[in-house]
Enzyme design. Structure first.
Site, short mmCIF file in Angstrom:
data_model
loop_
_atom_site.label_atom_id
_atom_site.label_comp_id
_atom_site.label_asym_id
_atom_site.label_seq_id
_atom_site.Cartn_x
_atom_site.Cartn_y
_atom_site.Cartn_z
N ARG A 166 0.86 -1.18 0.00
CA ARG A 166 0.00 0.00 0.00
C ARG A 166 0.90 1.23 0.00
NH1 ARG A 166 -2.14 -3.48 4.08
NH2 ARG A 166 -4.24 -4.26 3.58
N LYS B 47 -2.17 -2.27 7.91
CA LYS B 47 -3.35 -1.75 8.60
C LYS B 47 -3.45 -2.33 10.01
CE LYS B 47 -6.35 -0.62 4.68
NZ LYS B 47 -7.65 -0.88 4.04
N HIS C 157 -1.97 2.54 -5.93
CA HIS C 157 -2.71 1.30 -5.74
C HIS C 157 -2.76 0.46 -7.01
CE1 HIS C 157 -5.05 -0.79 -2.71
NE2 HIS C 157 -5.91 -1.16 -3.65
N ARG D 235 -0.23 -2.20 -6.79
CA ARG D 235 -0.65 -3.26 -5.87
C ARG D 235 -1.65 -4.19 -6.55
NH1 ARG D 235 -1.25 -4.53 -0.33
NH2 ARG D 235 -3.37 -4.90 0.39
N HIS E 225 -4.08 -9.13 3.48
CA HIS E 225 -5.52 -9.27 3.67
C HIS E 225 -5.74 -10.31 4.76
CE1 HIS E 225 -6.74 -7.82 -0.63
NE2 HIS E 225 -6.22 -6.88 0.12
N TYR F 181 -7.12 -16.81 8.38
CA TYR F 181 -5.81 -16.24 8.05
C TYR F 181 -4.74 -17.31 8.25
CZ TYR F 181 -2.06 -12.77 7.82
OH TYR F 181 -0.96 -12.05 7.45
#
Length: 299
Positions: free
Chosen positions: A149, A173, A245, A248, A271, A280
């Site tokens: 990002r 994030k 972006h 990405r 993600h 995950y």
């Protein structure tokens, strides 16, 4: 029966009864494998005979969000439809879950995805004779090589570039950390910038740890990255609206289109989940490195 059993039978059908070329057979098989991978990632422990149309729609929504081109989405839909037509033909299922699934219109292109040639042209347009050239080349190579990002790029610190193992330690994030492979070409340009350009800057106090700095020795802003990319697009006459972006999206799209494991791409992008199930799975570094080597266009 497992996915592998039905995929193997489907492959034999394509080879023997439809007499398709090896590349076409492999493409159809990989389309079905992507559905299997997606269901595993989303926590749906179901076999191919239990798949519903909503499962296929969820897959298409996910790959659309990654920025995959309409053509590639249509390619996957075609493969999945062929698979379920085969299962109906064989009598394994009564109802085809893909029957009402429509492929995206090929005329509707995503504006924020670049092909490999466009990326190469953008990178080649950077004037390496200027003071900012090596920095800009290193930044864009890193964006495309590792799928960062823009916030992750501007906040990248020197001690997060792990040259010895070819990885970046990225703070994403929610202040969550992940390790992402960086390709040899990107690492080469990153080292050129750090060793031969950055070292000559008068770096402002408090900005010593950031990799990418402006001419005044301060951390680059997100807006500056946008401006650099916009000016490059204008220079080569690129008729697309692009941003950081875009790199990405292109990173993810080119890996998936090349045959990379959805789970590996998910992890490299940071993600946490591809559905609301919050699944995950951490993969080891060697596997992620191999994914980049095998499937990234600039590996």
């Amino acid at each position: 029966m497992s996915w592998s059993f039905y995929i193997k039978q489907f492959k034999s059908y394509l080879q023997l009864e439809r007499s398709l070329a090896p590349n076409s057979v492999e493409a159809y098989v990989q389309d079905v494998v992507k559905l299997e991978q997606f269901l595993t990632l989303s926590g749906s422990d179901i076999g191919p005979l239990k798949v519903k149309d909503s499962d296929i729609r969820d897959l298409l929504e996910y790959i659309h969000e990654l920025g995959m081109s309409a053509y590639s989405q249509a390619r996957i839909v075609s493969g999945i439809k062929s698979f379920y037509k085969y299962l109906v033909f064989e009598g394994d299922i009564d109802k085809d879950p893909s029957e009402l699934i429509e492929a995206p219109k090929l005329g509707r292109k995503l504006p924020d995805t670049l092909n490999v040639q466009e990326i190469d042209t953008l990178l080649a347009a950077i004037d390496m004779s200027t003071a900012e050239g090596p920095r800009n080349r290193a930044m864009l190579e890193t964006l495309y090589s590792s799928g960062l990002r823009v916030s992750e790029l501007v906040n990248l610190q020197l001690n997060c570039v792990l040259d010895d193992i070819g990885f970046l330690r990225v703070i994403g994030k929610g202040n969550k950390e992940r390790l992402v492979p960086i390709g040899r070409e990107a690492l080469k340009h990153l080292n050129i910038y750090v060793d031969h350009v950055r070292c000559h800057l008068d770096i402002k106090k408090g900005h010593e740890h950031f990799v990418f700095l402006n001419r005044r020795g301060a951390q680059l802003t997100r807006v500056m990255i946008f401006t650099i990319i916009k000016n490059l697009a204008l220079r080569i006459g690129l008729n697309k609206k692009i941003s950081p972006h875009t790199f990405r999206h292109s990173f993810a799209t080119h890996l998936i289109e090349g045959g990379a494991d959805l789970r590996a791409v998910q992890e490299m992008l940071g993600h946490e989940s591809i559905t609301t199930t919050e699944i995950y799975t951490h993969l080891d570094r060697d596997y992620l490195t191999q994914i980049i080597r095998d499937f990234h266009p600039r590996s």
